[in-house]
Write an enzyme that holds these catalytic residues in place. Structure first.
Site: not given
Length: 428
Positions: A34, A141, A177, A275, A299, A309, A346
């Site tokens: 992230h 975010r 989101r 996701e 994701d 990840r 996205c």
């Protein structure tokens, strides 16, 4: 300043003035984590997963950070400095060349137009995005402002933060989101300790278990949109339809409460993020409940490939162009179109020029990416035809290796004259 840490966090990004921060290095994490995604959005070269780096010994030393290849040079000699200065100047020249496209649409040679939106988290992201010609926000975010505080921000504080984002892009849409914490996105004042956080309590699971957090946030979003009405709300980490039904019930309730407080706001569009692999097989059911769908390719790739990840040990297994990932992406867009619902991407794949070409060919309605990559993606899409992209998709979709697919895409785009633009972004 080059920020070197055992583990970089999003909060650290806010502690160093952006005009002083030139690069970042982290011992933990990977290029898909992230904080690395946020750094890319800010255009900051970053190296993640520098395992065994004696980071405490680097303070005050001259460093060169190569964010493309994941390299760090300590005390570089004059020859190396000159080499990297030349690369830097070439990057700057390319950026200047692309500035001429800011007010041009992302339209292919045969007239297919695809809107390019941005992913944001900080207000500086939003301002940079406007400068790069973004036509809206595909992912805001909301957890980033939460990470910058030592407590949950109040409804009025959230309203002020969201208003700034909505005003910056008005009248273009801003997709917010709902709070997506858990996994690698932790709040110090709301600790979540789990053995396997990526399969645990995160995203919509947290906020539906705490409807008071969800309602405060949604009310703040709606109040912030008064007079602008460019708000879209997106639900993360959805794995079944009952989560969507519950969330919609709470959103309608928040709308009624907002109206009762005297705010004149329209009911915003509501969408879901795809996701979780289970959601891929419920596109039809989900599409019938919401206004739009958006694929979180980071994701989705992680869960389809069973690759954390953030783990540098398995980072090589995280392949954005894995055949299984491409097949899932094609299935999603086909089923969403069958239900007549718009669908976007996205995740980081949308900001990779090679990925953007495939996603456009698949039929995605919109691509949302970091502001840094937007001009590059626009340049490539304006230089090809949709027919050329569809032929390329048909060629690679049958291949059985993600590495071969990535190499083929790179070769074809270089042949088409885009070598300078895709440059070191291979497989990013």
């Amino acid at each position: 300043t080059i920020l070197v840490s055992e583990e970089l966090t999003p909060a650290m990004l806010g502690e160093v003035p952006t005009d002083k921060l030139r690069a970042m290095v982290s011992v933990k994490g990977s290029s898909n984590s992230h904080v690395a995604i946020l750094a890319r959005a800010m255009g900051i070269p970053t190296v993640m997963g520098a395992v065994d780096l004696p980071y405490a010994q680097l303070d005050g030393k001259d460093l060169i950070v190569d964010g493309y290849r994941g390299l760090l040079f300590s005390n570089p000699n004059d020859e190396l400095r000159e080499q990297y200065n030349a690369i830097y100047e070439e990057e700057q020249a390319l950026a200047e060349d692309l500035e001429g496209l800011i007010h041009q649409p992302a339209e292919t040679l045969d007239g297919h137009r695809i809107p390019l939106w941005v992913n944001t988290g900080l207000i500086t992201d939003a301002l940079r995005s406007r400068d790069r010609g973004a036509e809206g926000v595909g992912l805001y975010r909301t957890e980033v402002p939460f990470m910058m505080k030592d407590r949950f921000p109040s409804e009025s504080e959230q309203q002020e933060i969201y208003r700034e984002q909505l005003e910056t892009f008005s009248p273009d849409p801003v997709t917010m989101r709902t709070l997506d914490i858990g996994g690698d996105k932790a709040l110090t004042y709301f600790p979540i300790n789990e053995a396997n956080p990526f399969l645990g309590w995160r995203g919509i699971r947290v906020t539906l278990d705490h409807p008071e957090i969800f309602l405060v946030q949604v009310r703040a979003m709606m109040k912030a949109s008064e007079g602008l009405n460019n708000l879209r709300i997106m639900l993360p980490m959805v794995s079944n339809v009952s989560e969507v039904d519950t969330a919609l019930h709470l959103i309608y309730r928040a709308h009624v409460e907002t109206l009762e407080e005297g705010f004149n706001v329209e009911m915003p569009q509501v969408g879901v993020m795809i996701e979780v692999p289970a959601a891929v097989y419920q596109i039809s059911d989900l599409a019938q409940r919401v206004d739009f769908l958006s694929v979180g390719s980071n994701d989705l790739t992680q869960y389809l490939l069973a690759v954390d990840r953030n783990n540098p040990r398995v980072a090589d297994l995280y392949q954005a162009f894995h055949p299984g990932v491409l097949q899932a992406l094609k299935r999603i867009v086909d089923e969403a179109r069958a239900e007549g619902k718009p669908v976007s991407v996205c995740g980081e794949l949308a900001g990779n020029p090679m990925g953007a070409v495939l996603l456009m060919a698949m039929g995605y309605d919109c691509l949302s990416m970091n502001a840094t990559n937007l001009p590059k993606v626009k340049s490539v899409l304006r230089g090809i035809s949709r027919e050329w992209a569809e032929n390329l998709l048909n060629e690679v979709i049958t291949m059985e290796s993600g590495e071969v697919i990535a190499s083929t895409l790179q070769l074809m785009l270089e042949k088409a004259g885009f070598g300078r633009i895709i440059g070191p972004n291979v497989g990013a």
